[in-house]
Design a protein around this motif. Structure first.
Motif, PDB file in Angstrom:
ATOM      1  N   VAL A 187       0.871  -1.158  -0.285  1.00 13.63           N
ATOM      2  CA  VAL A 187       0.047  -0.065   0.034  1.00 13.63           C
ATOM      3  C   VAL A 187       1.096   1.224   0.089  1.00 13.63           C
ATOM      4  O   VAL A 187       1.729   1.425   0.706  1.00 13.63           O
ATOM      5  CB  VAL A 187      -0.981  -0.004   1.353  1.00 13.63           C
ATOM      6  N   GLU A 188       0.676   2.069  -0.940  1.00 11.09           N
ATOM      7  CA  GLU A 188       1.325   3.335  -1.217  1.00 11.09           C
ATOM      8  C   GLU A 188       0.621   4.556  -1.020  1.00 11.09           C
ATOM      9  O   GLU A 188      -0.594   4.488  -1.226  1.00 11.09           O
ATOM     10  CB  GLU A 188       2.069   3.373  -2.417  1.00 11.09           C
ATOM     11  N   GLU A 189       1.352   5.517  -0.531  1.00 10.55           N
ATOM     12  CA  GLU A 189       0.532   6.979  -0.235  1.00 10.55           C
ATOM     13  C   GLU A 189       1.115   7.680  -1.450  1.00 10.55           C
ATOM     14  O   GLU A 189       2.153   7.963  -1.429  1.00 10.55           O
ATOM     15  CB  GLU A 189       1.163   7.550   1.022  1.00 10.55           C
ATOM     16  N   VAL A 190       0.307   8.001  -2.590  1.00 12.29           N
ATOM     17  CA  VAL A 190       0.605   8.524  -3.680  1.00 12.29           C
ATOM     18  C   VAL A 190       0.202   9.957  -3.474  1.00 12.29           C
ATOM     19  O   VAL A 190      -1.015  10.429  -3.490  1.00 12.29           O
ATOM     20  CB  VAL A 190      -0.066   7.733  -4.785  1.00 12.29           C
ATOM     21  N   TYR A 191       1.095  11.024  -4.204  1.00 13.21           N
ATOM     22  CA  TYR A 191       0.779  12.220  -4.123  1.00 13.21           C
ATOM     23  C   TYR A 191       1.099  13.028  -5.492  1.00 13.21           C
ATOM     24  O   TYR A 191       1.936  12.344  -6.266  1.00 13.21           O
ATOM     25  CB  TYR A 191       1.610  13.126  -3.011  1.00 13.21           C
ATOM     26  N   VAL A 192       0.481  13.969  -5.604  1.00 17.39           N
ATOM     27  CA  VAL A 192       0.954  14.905  -7.052  1.00 17.39           C
ATOM     28  C   VAL A 192       2.207  15.490  -7.003  1.00 17.39           C
ATOM     29  O   VAL A 192       2.404  16.500  -5.914  1.00 17.39           O
ATOM     30  CB  VAL A 192      -0.304  15.981  -7.415  1.00 17.39           C
TER      31      VAL A 192
ATOM     32  N   LEU B  59      -6.947  22.490 -10.371  1.00 17.21           N
ATOM     33  CA  LEU B  59      -8.031  21.873  -9.722  1.00 17.21           C
ATOM     34  C   LEU B  59      -7.191  20.893  -8.755  1.00 17.21           C
ATOM     35  O   LEU B  59      -7.713  20.782  -7.539  1.00 17.21           O
ATOM     36  CB  LEU B  59      -8.561  20.987 -10.718  1.00 17.21           C
ATOM     37  N   LEU B  60      -6.182  20.267  -9.309  1.00 17.52           N
ATOM     38  CA  LEU B  60      -5.142  19.388  -8.276  1.00 17.52           C
ATOM     39  C   LEU B  60      -4.099  20.268  -7.930  1.00 17.52           C
ATOM     40  O   LEU B  60      -3.655  20.981  -8.832  1.00 17.52           O
ATOM     41  CB  LEU B  60      -4.969  18.102  -8.887  1.00 17.52           C
ATOM     42  N   TYR B  61      -3.481  20.170  -6.971  1.00 14.76           N
ATOM     43  CA  TYR B  61      -2.240  20.846  -6.498  1.00 14.76           C
ATOM     44  C   TYR B  61      -0.918  19.932  -6.303  1.00 14.76           C
ATOM     45  O   TYR B  61      -1.389  18.814  -5.644  1.00 14.76           O
ATOM     46  CB  TYR B  61      -2.488  21.905  -5.417  1.00 14.76           C
ATOM     47  N   VAL B  62       0.022  20.578  -6.479  1.00 12.41           N
ATOM     48  CA  VAL B  62       1.461  19.851  -5.740  1.00 12.41           C
ATOM     49  C   VAL B  62       1.108  19.397  -4.423  1.00 12.41           C
ATOM     50  O   VAL B  62       0.892  20.533  -3.422  1.00 12.41           O
ATOM     51  CB  VAL B  62       2.438  20.537  -6.212  1.00 12.41           C
ATOM     52  N   GLY B  63       1.595  18.112  -4.043  1.00 14.16           N
ATOM     53  CA  GLY B  63       1.272  17.813  -2.768  1.00 14.16           C
ATOM     54  C   GLY B  63      -0.009  17.026  -2.238  1.00 14.16           C
ATOM     55  O   GLY B  63      -0.147  16.551  -1.363  1.00 14.16           O
ATOM     56  N   ASP B  64      -1.019  17.200  -2.995  1.00 14.07           N
ATOM     57  CA  ASP B  64      -2.315  16.684  -2.799  1.00 14.07           C
ATOM     58  C   ASP B  64      -2.146  15.120  -2.703  1.00 14.07           C
ATOM     59  O   ASP B  64      -1.529  14.595  -3.444  1.00 14.07           O
ATOM     60  CB  ASP B  64      -3.416  16.723  -4.187  1.00 14.07           C
TER      61      ASP B  64
END
Length: 469
Positions: free
Chosen positions: A388-393, A405-410
């Motif tokens: 299971v990974e925590e995936v971010y922008v 709409l999406l931001y770096v770090g989301d």
């Protein structure tokens, strides 16, 4: 009493050694019956819920007059104060354990009936002085696919792009001029005839299946062929593949069916070593560097296995074998493209098919993901370990449909496409899912932003549906 426990140990040991259980489905015991008596030995027949049986031999004592398994059962029933509702089956399940050996993997090998040998012809220069040309042949494998809702006599073959493309071919896009397939177990007849200047031409026997190139992607290493004489499949025992659309499980048994060395279809066996990893390789044109997500396996794979199916123990297609690591210091590392991606790409190609070779189309969100953290978890329901990974922008292009709409770090949690919501718990998950997104569809991301869960709707217009080379 001491003798009683000595005999009990003999019986338990016999049970541990003798009972062998040959099934995928973990059946339960439904019956036990004494079948014979031979001196100090009693033989019982144990019947399982799947119809299989095992024989159980019990040593009762040196003079055949000592305690038997039935005596143990009766003594236990009395000690527990139970009546006839407490059966011998209950006694065995409660007190006598046995080991399990998985031997019956017949379902996995049914995948061979979904397999074809693939032979591709390419026009090549015999030399670069005379510029004379000749056909050269490459061998691989493929699987039979019948899309849902397709016509009765409509079949496709899924294989690797590099099986039908060669960087030295004189054709447009280096694609094969002719592709011919043979079913597993059919009579493979290929006749090679010499022509002038040392070249060759090829003819094929009665079992040959003629195929037309429909489309594919060099970057995803998948090509789709349409069968021109479908009666060859309809009138055979061949079986179109059934796709497994979940994740591969580390340690699960798999079989690979291919055409190693071009000498005929054969089967090898192994396990899943890693459910997914990112690989980089040189594409079939000999120039393009491609990066793809693949299942790592340890089954023996050789040249000619490319395009063949990787099947799980239920005979479902888990992936398409496409590469191996060739190095003196490396042994048993090969890769297969996951079935979930393969099916979506193939459906896309078939849906957009025309009279010429087509590339698939999919949404390009123009975002780059990163992994904040990763951990292994035990999945009690499936009795497996999963990552299971925590995936971010990580980055967003200025031209992205997700800009502002999406931001770096989301941190991505889920994505809803149509009426279905999918977890984004691995970095490859989003790319797999973008094949499902349609033009003018509204997708909804759920993201963790500044410790708050935020819903982010994104409208996908035609401008963001792009051809995938």
């Amino acid at each position: 009493m001491k003798n009683f426990f000595n005999y009990l140990l003999v019986i338990v040991f016999s049970l541990l050694v003798v009972i062998v259980y040959n099934s995928f489905l973990d059946p339960s015991i439904v019956g036990i019956e004494k079948s014979s008596v031979d001196g100090v030995y009693d033989t019982y027949i144990i019947t399982y819920s799947n119809g299989k049986t095992d024989s159980l031999t019990i040593k009762n004592g040196e003079d055949a007059q000592d305690i038997t398994i039935n005596d143990l059962y009766l003594a236990t029933k009395t000690a527990l104060g139970k009546g006839d509702e407490y059966t011998m089956l209950d006694f065995i399940n409660d007190y006598l354990s046995f080991t399990v050996q998985e031997k019956d993997e017949a379902k996995a090998y049914v995948g061979a009936l979904s397999t074809v040998e693939v032979y591709s012809e390419f026009p090549m220069h015999l030399d670069y002085i005379s510029h004379k040309t000749s056909n050269e042949m490459a061998a691989g494998a493929g699987v039979i696919y019948k899309p849902e809702g397709s016509a009765e006599n409509e079949y496709y073959i899924i294989t690797n792009y590099h099986v039908v493309c060669d960087g030295n071919s004189l054709t447009e896009n280096n694609l094969a001029t002719k592709v011919t397939c043979f079913l597993y177990g059919s009579n493979v007849e290929i006749y090679e005839t010499s022509v002038s200047f040392g070249g060759y031409s090829y003819t094929y026997g009665a079992d040959a299946i003629n195929c037309q190139l429909v489309g594919g992607s060099i970057n995803y290493d998948i090509a789709v062929l349409k069968v021109s004489n479908p009666e060859k499949i309809t009138n055979s025992n061949a079986k179109p593949v059934t796709f497994f659309e979940g994740d591969a499980v580390v340690g699960e048994t798999i079989v690979a069916v291919g055409n190693p060395g071009g000498i005929g279809a054969s089967v090898t066996k192994g396990i899943v070593s890693l459910d997914r990893e990112e690989r980089t390789a040189t594409a079939s044109d000999g120039i393009t560097e491609i990066t793809f997500s693949a299942i790592r396996i340890d089954a023996p794979i050789n040249s000619g296995n490319s395009g063949g199916g990787l099947f799980n123990v239920n005979g479902e297609l888990l992936g398409i074998v496409n590469s191996k690591i060739v190095d003196e210091s490396v042994e048993g590392i090969a890769h297969a493209l996951p079935a979930v991606m393969v099916k979506r790409l193939a459906d896309n190609v078939i849906e957009n098919a025309s009279t010429t070779f087509v590339n698939p189309k999919k949404v390009d969100l123009e975002i780059v993901l990163g992994i904040e953290s990763s951990k292994a978890e035990y999945d009690a329901q499936n009795l497996s370990i999963k990552i299971v990974e925590e995936v971010y922008v990580k980055t967003i292009k200025t031209t992205s449909v997700c800009k502002q709409l999406l931001y770096v770090g989301d941190v991505l949690q889920t994505i809803t496409i149509g009426e279905k919501t999918y977890n984004l718990d691995r970095d490859f998950r989003l790319d797999d899912l973008t094949w499902l997104i349609q033009e003018n569809e509204v997708i909804v991301f759920e993201v963790l932003r500044s410790n708050n869960v935020v819903s982010v709707p994104v409208v996908i217009t035609a401008d963001y549906i792009k051809s995938v080379a």
